[in-house]
Scaffold this motif. Sequence first.
Motif, PDB file in Angstrom:
ATOM      1  N   PHE A  65      38.901  28.626  42.543  1.00  0.00           N
ATOM      2  CA  PHE A  65      38.418  28.649  43.933  1.00  0.00           C
ATOM      3  C   PHE A  65      37.009  28.049  43.948  1.00  0.00           C
ATOM      4  O   PHE A  65      36.013  28.774  44.014  1.00  0.00           O
ATOM      5  N   PRO A  66      36.879  26.730  43.881  1.00  0.00           N
ATOM      6  CA  PRO A  66      35.562  26.111  43.674  1.00  0.00           C
ATOM      7  C   PRO A  66      34.644  26.126  44.891  1.00  0.00           C
ATOM      8  O   PRO A  66      33.440  25.888  44.747  1.00  0.00           O
ATOM      9  N   LEU A  71      38.620  29.298  48.640  1.00  0.00           N
ATOM     10  CA  LEU A  71      38.892  30.728  48.574  1.00  0.00           C
ATOM     11  C   LEU A  71      39.486  31.225  49.889  1.00  0.00           C
ATOM     12  O   LEU A  71      40.422  32.033  49.898  1.00  0.00           O
ATOM     13  N   ALA A  72      38.962  30.738  50.992  1.00  0.00           N
ATOM     14  CA  ALA A  72      39.477  31.157  52.298  1.00  0.00           C
ATOM     15  C   ALA A  72      40.950  30.801  52.455  1.00  0.00           C
ATOM     16  O   ALA A  72      41.723  31.558  53.057  1.00  0.00           O
ATOM     17  N   GLU A  77      47.249  37.279  47.076  1.00  0.00           N
ATOM     18  CA  GLU A  77      47.820  37.633  45.776  1.00  0.00           C
ATOM     19  C   GLU A  77      47.139  36.862  44.653  1.00  0.00           C
ATOM     20  O   GLU A  77      46.857  37.413  43.580  1.00  0.00           O
ATOM     21  N   ALA A  78      46.856  35.578  44.883  1.00  0.00           N
ATOM     22  CA  ALA A  78      46.185  34.767  43.868  1.00  0.00           C
ATOM     23  C   ALA A  78      44.749  35.243  43.656  1.00  0.00           C
ATOM     24  O   ALA A  78      44.240  35.258  42.524  1.00  0.00           O
ATOM     25  N   VAL A  79      44.099  35.641  44.729  1.00  0.00           N
ATOM     26  CA  VAL A  79      42.725  36.134  44.640  1.00  0.00           C
ATOM     27  C   VAL A  79      42.676  37.419  43.816  1.00  0.00           C
ATOM     28  O   VAL A  79      41.843  37.572  42.915  1.00  0.00           O
ATOM     29  N   LEU A  80      43.582  38.338  44.104  1.00  0.00           N
ATOM     30  CA  LEU A  80      43.598  39.608  43.372  1.00  0.00           C
ATOM     31  C   LEU A  80      43.968  39.398  41.906  1.00  0.00           C
ATOM     32  O   LEU A  80      43.441  40.083  41.027  1.00  0.00           O
ATOM     33  N   ARG A  81      44.846  38.449  41.645  1.00  0.00           N
ATOM     34  CA  ARG A  81      45.212  38.160  40.255  1.00  0.00           C
ATOM     35  C   ARG A  81      44.007  37.611  39.487  1.00  0.00           C
ATOM     36  O   ARG A  81      43.744  38.006  38.345  1.00  0.00           O
TER      37      ARG A  81
END
Length: 212
Positions: A65-66, A71-72, A77-81
């Motif tokens: 998430f550069p 990130l937005a 699910e990808a963020v929590l992983r």
Amino acid sequence: MTQPTPEQVAVFRERVYERWRAEGRHDLPWRRTADPYAVLVSEVMLQQTQVARVLPKYEGWLAEFPTADALAAAPLEAVLRAWSGLGYHRRAVALKRAAETVTREHAGVVPRDEAALRALPGVGPATAAGVLAFAFDEPALYLETNVRAALIHDFFPGRDDVRDAELIPVLAAVLDRDRPRDWYHALLDYGYAIKREVPNPSRRSAHHSRQS
């Protein structure tokens, strides 16, 4: 205590800078950038979490998430992983929501204004001050656990239940306003070193909380 004298301020600054020059953690990856989004990520990751746990995660997060926009747009699910292993998963959710706000209201650019920073989800006074100091070299009043340890050790010997309201004027007095980014890097490392040498002075803060 009363306000430190100019002589006390000068002695304290020299002590902090001298130790930083000799022993500072200059290789921490978030100290090699002034990108406001990357600094925000590091400040949120470091909330109540030790550096050793953040180090394996920080650069991988920025690779995935550069930017705030990336990130937005990412699935939760990808963020929590990507956050797994750092604990306090609500911080990951708040950081994603902050990125969504930055994208929606600030054209994808983390703001330089303290009020705008504090309006972001998950961003309190210390995190906002950290972004201002480390991304923008602004003389914000950045009070976190290592800074508390440094100030309590040197200016409140033998005192318990030291309140932040007592520390803030001391922090303002000792702040090197000509180079706040360097000053806070040095002060953080000084507090970190003190905590390894004596019983953690920040435990004598009325606001102490244990890091994970």
